[in-house]
Design a protein around this motif. Structure first.
Motif, short mmCIF file in Angstrom:
data_model
loop_
_atom_site.label_atom_id
_atom_site.label_comp_id
_atom_site.label_asym_id
_atom_site.label_seq_id
_atom_site.Cartn_x
_atom_site.Cartn_y
_atom_site.Cartn_z
N ARG A 20 11.99 -42.02 29.12
CA ARG A 20 12.28 -43.24 28.13
C ARG A 20 11.00 -44.31 28.51
N LEU A 21 10.45 -44.75 27.43
CA LEU A 21 9.31 -45.48 27.60
C LEU A 21 9.04 -46.53 26.67
N PHE A 22 8.46 -47.65 27.13
CA PHE A 22 8.21 -48.85 26.28
C PHE A 22 6.72 -49.52 26.56
N PHE A 23 6.23 -50.29 25.82
CA PHE A 23 5.09 -51.08 25.93
C PHE A 23 5.52 -52.34 26.25
N ALA A 24 5.07 -53.16 26.93
CA ALA A 24 5.59 -54.47 27.31
C ALA A 24 4.49 -55.65 27.80
N LEU A 25 4.84 -56.77 27.81
CA LEU A 25 4.02 -57.79 28.66
C LEU A 25 4.84 -57.66 29.90
N TRP A 26 3.88 -57.69 31.02
CA TRP A 26 4.47 -58.05 32.37
C TRP A 26 4.06 -59.16 33.01
N PRO A 27 4.93 -60.25 33.58
CA PRO A 27 4.86 -61.46 34.08
C PRO A 27 3.81 -61.44 35.37
N ASP A 28 2.76 -62.49 35.32
CA ASP A 28 2.10 -62.49 36.63
C ASP A 28 3.19 -63.24 37.57
N PRO A 29 2.90 -63.39 38.83
CA PRO A 29 3.67 -64.07 39.78
C PRO A 29 4.21 -65.47 39.39
N VAL A 30 3.18 -66.40 38.93
CA VAL A 30 3.67 -67.80 38.55
C VAL A 30 4.48 -67.73 37.41
N THR A 31 4.42 -66.79 36.04
CA THR A 31 5.24 -66.50 34.99
C THR A 31 6.66 -66.19 35.57
N GLN A 150 29.02 -70.91 23.99
CA GLN A 150 28.48 -72.15 24.34
C GLN A 150 27.50 -72.56 23.90
N GLU A 151 27.08 -74.03 23.88
CA GLU A 151 25.87 -74.50 23.51
C GLU A 151 24.74 -73.77 24.33
N ASN A 152 23.65 -73.56 23.67
CA ASN A 152 22.49 -73.09 24.26
C ASN A 152 21.87 -74.07 25.30
N PRO A 153 21.46 -73.94 26.56
CA PRO A 153 20.94 -74.68 27.39
C PRO A 153 19.48 -75.03 26.85
N ALA A 154 18.78 -75.98 27.09
CA ALA A 154 17.41 -76.27 26.70
C ALA A 154 16.54 -75.98 27.93
N PRO A 155 15.59 -74.80 27.64
CA PRO A 155 14.83 -74.47 28.83
C PRO A 155 13.67 -75.41 29.00
N GLU A 156 13.15 -75.45 30.34
CA GLU A 156 11.85 -75.82 30.32
C GLU A 156 11.08 -75.14 29.55
N LYS A 157 9.89 -75.68 28.78
CA LYS A 157 9.10 -74.89 28.05
C LYS A 157 8.23 -74.21 28.95
N LEU A 158 7.99 -72.83 28.80
CA LEU A 158 7.46 -71.90 29.59
C LEU A 158 6.17 -71.30 28.79
N LEU A 159 5.03 -71.31 29.32
CA LEU A 159 3.92 -70.93 28.72
C LEU A 159 3.44 -69.77 29.38
N TRP A 160 3.31 -68.62 28.73
CA TRP A 160 2.97 -67.37 29.47
C TRP A 160 1.68 -66.83 28.45
N THR A 161 0.60 -66.71 29.48
CA THR A 161 -0.76 -66.48 28.95
C THR A 161 -0.88 -64.91 29.23
N ALA A 162 -0.64 -64.09 28.20
CA ALA A 162 -0.83 -62.61 28.26
C ALA A 162 -2.33 -62.04 28.57
N ARG A 163 -2.45 -61.78 29.34
CA ARG A 163 -3.73 -61.09 29.85
C ARG A 163 -3.86 -59.57 29.52
N ASP A 164 -2.83 -58.86 29.46
CA ASP A 164 -2.78 -57.32 29.73
C ASP A 164 -1.40 -57.01 29.11
#
Length: 188
Positions: A20-31, A150-164
């Protein structure tokens, strides 16, 4: 993905074996750390089973069950994709009633992300898989079995720089999915 009838599978692979396969973005440690914090917030709001930190990702193209013999061809094709790096803004937590998934998404999809998804869909079609017909909704699953309403909680805006991007094998187990990265390719 089907292997050619005349082609022998790679050494050590029995004919007919699949993964079972998929292509994805995988987060760096900070993300990943930021996604884990958002997962805790979503779990507090919706309950359910939170996604383990080591499995957090953003699916680009789900391939399904693919013959193991086809993995080298998929990797070679993925290596040929030339796409730019981009930044994805994840700024909205939602709960999908139809499958009880709490997820983090963005209000806008960067053009470079859409182009990468289209290139991966073309790759999949060339490998014999059906074209994806559903509209692409980039999201990170934060919890399964969530109690929506329930009401959706407002997240902190997360910036994900995809490099691979990566090709991932998913093994479903009673304790949850286990993922193995089979390949990683840079975004330019």
């Amino acid at each position: 993905v089907r292997a050619d009838d005349d082609a022998a599978p790679p050494q050590g692979v029995a004919p007919g074996e699949t993964a079972r396969l998929f292509f994805a973005l995988w987060p760096d440690p900070v993300t990943r750390a930021a996604l884990e914090a958002t997962t805790r917030r979503a779990h507090a709001a919706y309950g359910g089973k939170p996604t383990r930190g080591d499995t957090l990702h953003l699916t680009l193209r789900f391939l399904g069950d693919v013959a193991l013999a086809c993995i080298p061809t998929l990797c070679a094709s993925a290596a040929g994709i030339r796409a730019p790096a981009f930044t994805l803004v994840l700024d909205h937590i939602d709960c999908w009633h139809h499958n009880r998934i709490a997820c983090l998404g963005g209000r806008e999809t960067p053009g470079a992300l859409g182009a990468l998804v289209a290139a991966l869909d073309d790759l999949a079609v060339e490998a014999g898989l059906p074209r994806e017909t559903r509209p692409y909704r980039p999201h990170v699953t934060l919890a399964r079995g969530a109690t929506c309403g329930q009401e959706n909680p407002a997240p902190e805006k997360l910036l994900w720089t995809a490099r691979d991007f990566v090709l991932v094998r998913s093994s479903l187990r009673t304790a949850g999915a286990r993922y193995q990265q089979l390949g990683r390719w840079p975004l330019l």
